[in-house]
Scaffold this motif. Structure first.
Motif, PDB file in Angstrom:
ATOM      1  N   ILE A   1       0.862  -1.180   0.000  1.00  0.00           N
ATOM      2  CA  ILE A   1       0.000   0.000   0.000  1.00  0.00           C
ATOM      3  C   ILE A   1       0.903   1.236   0.000  1.00  0.00           C
ATOM      4  CG2 ILE A   1      -1.856  -1.177   1.230  1.00  0.00           C
ATOM      5  CD1 ILE A   1      -0.905   0.181   3.797  1.00  0.00           C
ATOM      6  N   PRO A   2       0.412   2.411  -0.391  1.00  0.00           N
ATOM      7  CA  PRO A   2       1.279   3.595  -0.369  1.00  0.00           C
ATOM      8  C   PRO A   2       1.749   3.917   1.053  1.00  0.00           C
ATOM      9  CG  PRO A   2      -0.698   3.996  -1.668  1.00  0.00           C
ATOM     10  CD  PRO A   2      -0.916   2.706  -0.954  1.00  0.00           C
ATOM     11  N   ILE A   3       3.041   4.061   1.196  1.00  0.00           N
ATOM     12  CA  ILE A   3       3.642   4.506   2.455  1.00  0.00           C
ATOM     13  C   ILE A   3       4.369   5.807   2.136  1.00  0.00           C
ATOM     14  CG2 ILE A   3       5.241   3.960   4.328  1.00  0.00           C
ATOM     15  CD1 ILE A   3       4.812   0.992   3.680  1.00  0.00           C
ATOM     16  N   ILE A   4       3.777   6.929   2.521  1.00  0.00           N
ATOM     17  CA  ILE A   4       4.280   8.247   2.142  1.00  0.00           C
ATOM     18  C   ILE A   4       5.008   8.872   3.323  1.00  0.00           C
ATOM     19  CG2 ILE A   4       3.660  10.538   1.311  1.00  0.00           C
ATOM     20  CD1 ILE A   4       1.104   9.331   0.156  1.00  0.00           C
ATOM     21  N   ALA A   5       6.248   9.264   3.116  1.00  0.00           N
ATOM     22  CA  ALA A   5       7.003   9.985   4.137  1.00  0.00           C
ATOM     23  C   ALA A   5       7.116  11.441   3.730  1.00  0.00           C
ATOM     24  CB  ALA A   5       8.388   9.372   4.321  1.00  0.00           C
ATOM     25  N   ALA A   6       6.721  12.340   4.622  1.00  0.00           N
ATOM     26  CA  ALA A   6       6.961  13.767   4.427  1.00  0.00           C
ATOM     27  C   ALA A   6       8.310  14.076   5.055  1.00  0.00           C
ATOM     28  CB  ALA A   6       5.859  14.584   5.088  1.00  0.00           C
ATOM     29  N   ALA A   7       9.299  14.410   4.219  1.00  0.00           N
ATOM     30  CA  ALA A   7      10.675  14.482   4.717  1.00  0.00           C
ATOM     31  C   ALA A   7      11.426  15.662   4.120  1.00  0.00           C
ATOM     32  CB  ALA A   7      11.416  13.179   4.394  1.00  0.00           C
ATOM     33  N   ASN A   8      12.286  16.240   4.935  1.00  0.00           N
ATOM     34  CA  ASN A   8      13.202  17.295   4.524  1.00  0.00           C
ATOM     35  C   ASN A   8      14.159  17.507   5.692  1.00  0.00           C
ATOM     36  OD1 ASN A   8      14.511  19.592   3.506  1.00  0.00           O
ATOM     37  ND2 ASN A   8      12.641  20.373   2.564  1.00  0.00           N
ATOM     38  N   LEU A   9      15.379  17.939   5.404  1.00  0.00           N
ATOM     39  CA  LEU A   9      16.345  18.162   6.471  1.00  0.00           C
ATOM     40  C   LEU A   9      16.266  19.571   7.065  1.00  0.00           C
ATOM     41  CD1 LEU A   9      19.528  16.277   5.227  1.00  0.00           C
ATOM     42  CD2 LEU A   9      17.801  15.554   6.874  1.00  0.00           C
ATOM     43  N   LYS A  10      15.277  20.333   6.641  1.00  0.00           N
ATOM     44  CA  LYS A  10      15.096  21.671   7.183  1.00  0.00           C
ATOM     45  C   LYS A  10      13.796  21.733   7.959  1.00  0.00           C
ATOM     46  CE  LYS A  10      15.496  26.569   5.959  1.00  0.00           C
ATOM     47  NZ  LYS A  10      14.555  26.998   7.016  1.00  0.00           N
ATOM     48  N   GLY A  11      13.850  22.319   9.146  1.00  0.00           N
ATOM     49  CA  GLY A  11      12.642  22.477   9.930  1.00  0.00           C
ATOM     50  C   GLY A  11      11.820  23.670   9.476  1.00  0.00           C
ATOM     51  N   GLY A  12      10.562  23.690   9.870  1.00  0.00           N
ATOM     52  CA  GLY A  12       9.692  24.822   9.574  1.00  0.00           C
ATOM     53  C   GLY A  12       9.241  24.934   8.138  1.00  0.00           C
ATOM     54  N   VAL A  13       9.289  23.826   7.395  1.00  0.00           N
ATOM     55  CA  VAL A  13       8.883  23.889   5.982  1.00  0.00           C
ATOM     56  C   VAL A  13       7.491  23.308   5.755  1.00  0.00           C
ATOM     57  CG1 VAL A  13      11.237  23.882   5.092  1.00  0.00           C
ATOM     58  CG2 VAL A  13      10.081  21.697   5.509  1.00  0.00           C
ATOM     59  N   GLY A  14       6.828  22.840   6.814  1.00  0.00           N
ATOM     60  CA  GLY A  14       5.450  22.381   6.665  1.00  0.00           C
ATOM     61  C   GLY A  14       5.268  20.882   6.626  1.00  0.00           C
ATOM     62  N   LYS A  15       6.259  20.097   7.048  1.00  0.00           N
ATOM     63  CA  LYS A  15       6.118  18.637   7.006  1.00  0.00           C
ATOM     64  C   LYS A  15       4.930  18.161   7.835  1.00  0.00           C
ATOM     65  CE  LYS A  15      10.150  17.549   8.566  1.00  0.00           C
ATOM     66  NZ  LYS A  15      10.667  18.927   8.772  1.00  0.00           N
ATOM     67  N   THR A  16       4.843  18.670   9.054  1.00  0.00           N
ATOM     68  CA  THR A  16       3.795  18.207   9.957  1.00  0.00           C
ATOM     69  C   THR A  16       2.414  18.634   9.466  1.00  0.00           C
ATOM     70  OG1 THR A  16       5.327  18.293  11.824  1.00  0.00           O
ATOM     71  CG2 THR A  16       2.979  18.270  12.334  1.00  0.00           C
ATOM     72  N   THR A  17       2.282  19.877   9.041  1.00  0.00           N
ATOM     73  CA  THR A  17       1.011  20.358   8.496  1.00  0.00           C
ATOM     74  C   THR A  17       0.587  19.520   7.301  1.00  0.00           C
ATOM     75  OG1 THR A  17       1.416  22.621   9.250  1.00  0.00           O
ATOM     76  CG2 THR A  17      -0.131  22.345   7.423  1.00  0.00           C
ATOM     77  N   LEU A  18       1.545  19.224   6.432  1.00  0.00           N
ATOM     78  CA  LEU A  18       1.259  18.428   5.244  1.00  0.00           C
ATOM     79  C   LEU A  18       0.803  17.027   5.620  1.00  0.00           C
ATOM     80  CD1 LEU A  18       1.396  17.959   2.162  1.00  0.00           C
ATOM     81  CD2 LEU A  18       3.788  17.310   2.481  1.00  0.00           C
ATOM     82  N   ALA A  19       1.584  16.331   6.457  1.00  0.00           N
ATOM     83  CA  ALA A  19       1.279  14.942   6.801  1.00  0.00           C
ATOM     84  C   ALA A  19      -0.085  14.840   7.496  1.00  0.00           C
ATOM     85  CB  ALA A  19       2.385  14.376   7.703  1.00  0.00           C
ATOM     86  N   ALA A  20      -0.327  15.707   8.468  1.00  0.00           N
ATOM     87  CA  ALA A  20      -1.566  15.622   9.238  1.00  0.00           C
ATOM     88  C   ALA A  20      -2.793  15.868   8.365  1.00  0.00           C
ATOM     89  CB  ALA A  20      -1.527  16.629  10.393  1.00  0.00           C
ATOM     90  N   ASN A  21      -2.743  16.890   7.522  1.00  0.00           N
ATOM     91  CA  ASN A  21      -3.923  17.242   6.736  1.00  0.00           C
ATOM     92  C   ASN A  21      -4.116  16.320   5.537  1.00  0.00           C
ATOM     93  OD1 ASN A  21      -5.246  19.797   7.919  1.00  0.00           O
ATOM     94  ND2 ASN A  21      -3.063  20.243   8.014  1.00  0.00           N
TER      95      ASN A  21
END
Length: 389
Positions: free
Chosen positions: A108-128
């Protein structure tokens, strides 16, 4: 007997007292000698015990010294991290799950929202994104792998305030076991959340050093992959979405090894686009081992202005820089999602830390609908049977 009686009759009282005193002294001397002998025997036993303890301490010191030398060597390897990748993460042997490549291809799709910089919206993206797919009937497993627990607070909403922030959560995943799954706030399907909290940071360090010292069984890089590729997850859920830390940690490496798809969010400014280039270089250094050889990714722009039709000059310059960077890498077109740039709408700020904006802020739904549909075409699930790009 007669002799004794005769002797006693002839002795004077003073002589009798003298004999009694001599006998008492004799008994006292015998007693002192006995006590001294017992003390010497006990002292000898104590010396033997002390010697044994001293030998054991010397053996333990030698063992600790050996472990210290091994730890220093492991630490030296650990601190050689450069540009987010090093021999620490690419060390051999590799021990992925049985049939790893085939199971990843069928997953099944396993999507990781990833980047080595903080504050770029990873958490907002993953949650929504999780909320968007859940609203369409998908059973989503949302995993928080950042010890700060921001995703946990969003996805559990009010329930997060009463939970035990020392609970195992993501730490159990890194140990190779499934933890308790909490219901996602406002879920319309059977979607769940695996939480994270600050003890995860210590657990990552502990497991990493035990693995480097050869004290941890198996390959700690693939523990999350082993769990997510197992039938328990593959049959219960339609999609997995993972929020990752902005650092190359054991959690991030596990997420990258488990993900079938990557979404790389970035703010549209010069520093953030440079971070994207650095992150792509990190992925290059980790592939094909330990990462899967085929793992598709997309770059998602997160801009500061509220409308994608009114981008600033700096944001337009960042988009051009991303295009130039991808062209220099020889990447195919379409990696940057031009039709899914997510503006920094006030609804996201109002929902931050207290719930999912897609659920609580109607103003952001049109933008998230557009983004969710785009990600759905990029990483289609079996539930929706979307046509893959």
């Amino acid at each position: 007997m007669d002799r004794i009686e005769l002797l006693m009759a002839t002795l004077t009282p003073s002589a009798v007292l003298l004999l009694v005193a001599v006998a008492g002294i004799f008994v006292l001397v015998i007693g002192c000698i006995a006590v001294l002998i017992l003390a010497l025997m006990r002292r000898s036993a104590d010396i033997g015990t002390l010697s044994a303890k001293l030998e054991a301490a010397e053996d333990e010191l030698e063992s600790v010294t050996g472990q210290r030398d091994a730890a220093e060597a492991a630490l030296e390897r650990f601190v050689t991290l450069a540009d987010g990748a090093s021999e620490v993460w690419t060390r051999t042997p590799f021990e992925p799950p049985d049939g790893y490549a085939e199971r990843m291809a069928e997953s099944i799709p396993i999507i990781a929202a990833a980047n080595l910089k903080g504050g770029v919206g990873k958490t907002t993206l993953a949650a929504n994104l999780a909320a968007w797919f859940d609203a369409r009937g998908e059973r989503v497993l949302l995993i928080d792998l950042d010890y700060q627990g921001s995703l946990t607070a969003m996805a559990l909403g009010g329930d997060a305030r009463g939970r035990d922030f020392g609970a195992p959560g993501a730490r159990t995943l890194l140990r190779g076991e499934m933890p308790k799954v909490f219901p996602m706030a406002g879920a319309e399907s059977n979607s769940g959340v695996i939480d994270a909290s600050y003890p995860l940071l210590n657990e990552e360090s502990r497991l990493l050093f035990r693995w480097l010292l050869g004290l941890e069984p198996g390959d700690v890089r693939y523990r999350l992959a082993s769990l997510l590729l197992a039938p328990r997850v593959q049959t219960i859920y339609d999609r997995v979405i993972i929020d990752t830390p902005p650092r190359v940690t054991l959690s991030l490496v596990n997420a990258l090894c488990a993900a079938t798809h990557l979404v790389i969010p970035t703010q549209l400014n010069g520093l953030s686009t440079e971070a994207v280039q650095s992150f792509l270089a990190t992925l290059d250094a980790l592939r094909p081992r330990p990462l899967p050889p085929v793992q598709r990714y997309r770059i998602l722009g997160m801009q500061k202005t509220w409308s994608t039709e009114r981008m600033s000059r700096a944001e337009l310059a960042a988009v051009a820089e991303i295009d130039r960077m991808l062209a220099m890498r020889g990447e195919p077109p379409g990696l940057f999602l031009r039709d899914a740039i997510l503006p920094n709408m006030s609804g996201f700020q109002r929902a931050a830390g207290r719930g999912l904006a897609y659920r609580t802020e109607p103003s952001v739904r049109p933008e998230l609908d557009r983004l969710g549909a785009r990600i759905g075409r990029f990483a289609p699930s079996f539930a929706e049977e979307l046509e893959e790009e």
